[in-house]
Scaffold this motif. Sequence first.
Motif, short mmCIF file in Angstrom:
data_model
loop_
_atom_site.label_atom_id
_atom_site.label_comp_id
_atom_site.label_asym_id
_atom_site.label_seq_id
_atom_site.Cartn_x
_atom_site.Cartn_y
_atom_site.Cartn_z
N TYR A 133 0.83 -1.20 0.00
CA TYR A 133 0.00 0.00 0.00
C TYR A 133 0.87 1.26 0.00
O TYR A 133 0.49 2.28 -0.57
CB TYR A 133 -0.95 0.00 1.20
CG TYR A 133 -2.23 -0.76 0.95
CD1 TYR A 133 -3.21 -0.24 0.11
CD2 TYR A 133 -2.45 -2.00 1.52
CE1 TYR A 133 -4.38 -0.93 -0.14
CE2 TYR A 133 -3.62 -2.72 1.27
CZ TYR A 133 -4.58 -2.17 0.44
OH TYR A 133 -5.74 -2.87 0.19
N GLU A 134 2.02 1.19 0.63
CA GLU A 134 2.95 2.32 0.58
C GLU A 134 3.43 2.54 -0.86
O GLU A 134 3.55 3.68 -1.31
CB GLU A 134 4.14 2.06 1.50
CG GLU A 134 5.08 3.25 1.65
CD GLU A 134 6.19 3.01 2.65
OE1 GLU A 134 7.17 3.77 2.63
OE2 GLU A 134 6.07 2.07 3.46
N TYR A 137 0.61 4.09 -2.78
CA TYR A 137 0.50 5.50 -2.40
C TYR A 137 1.47 6.34 -3.23
O TYR A 137 1.12 7.39 -3.77
CB TYR A 137 0.78 5.65 -0.91
CG TYR A 137 0.63 7.05 -0.36
CD1 TYR A 137 -0.35 7.91 -0.82
CD2 TYR A 137 1.48 7.49 0.65
CE1 TYR A 137 -0.49 9.18 -0.30
CE2 TYR A 137 1.36 8.76 1.17
CZ TYR A 137 0.37 9.60 0.70
OH TYR A 137 0.24 10.86 1.21
N CYS A 141 0.41 9.13 -6.22
CA CYS A 141 0.78 10.54 -6.07
C CYS A 141 1.87 10.99 -7.03
O CYS A 141 2.23 12.16 -7.04
CB CYS A 141 1.24 10.81 -4.64
SG CYS A 141 -0.01 10.58 -3.38
#
Length: 269
Positions: A133-134, A137, A141
């Motif tokens: 999930y990091e 992310y 972005c």
Amino acid sequence: MFFNKENAISIELLGVFKISRRKYVNIKSHARAYDTLSIRLSGSGQFKTQKDNFSVTRGKLLYLPKNVEYQQMSEDETLIAIHFINYSSDTIGYAEIIDIDDVDYVEGLIKQMYDVWKGMNVGYQYKCTSLFYELLYYLRCREHEGAISAITDESKIKNAIDIIHTSYRKEQIEISALAESCALSEAYFRKLFKKIHGVSPIQYITDLKLDFASHLLQSGLYTVGESAARSGFTDSKYFSKIFKARFGLSPKEYQQSFEAQSDMTEKRI
């Protein structure tokens, strides 16, 4: 990629695998029942789908969604592949090459995922999912440069900052070891550290030591030599020299100035 319009995503990791092969050719189209996100650590690969042809090298991620047929040819490649199910999308996606702005950061995350998955320690699935999930992310972005800088720059050197603040008074810290702890080259680590903190790693550590020494001297409980030693300095002469350069007074003068202020306060009382 596999983000929907609402930005919601639900992932189940199936595995993280490291693959090395000298030559591989698959001219027969095939599809998988799960999504794959892979990164080449070395070598290259060629992929062909019904819509596009892809060339994959280091510095690029390859996304292959489930049920998409493709042909593959690769040579002298080492890669890490993440297999997962994306429950938040019912539609058939499309294969995609994703350029990476910060290869070291993304490689570091994926290598960490592989190490955790391979170790299979208690809770490894949760740790890997968290790292994935990091990564998502970051990818979500990446089109906004300011957001990417904010979320990645600090996190890339977090391990080093933790080591510094834990150890700066106890042992000699090697910059190469700090860079290694962040999975960064030493040159890039130094550059990034200065960008974030405005000083070099060595100066940052030295300033921490000097600030701690100044508090010990202010207390009046320690001599100059004791303050230097407790702050991580092994050479008292060098300590006195850089202390004066920082505060404008020698350690002894600095200590005496606070003793004088304390005497004046007591007389007023």
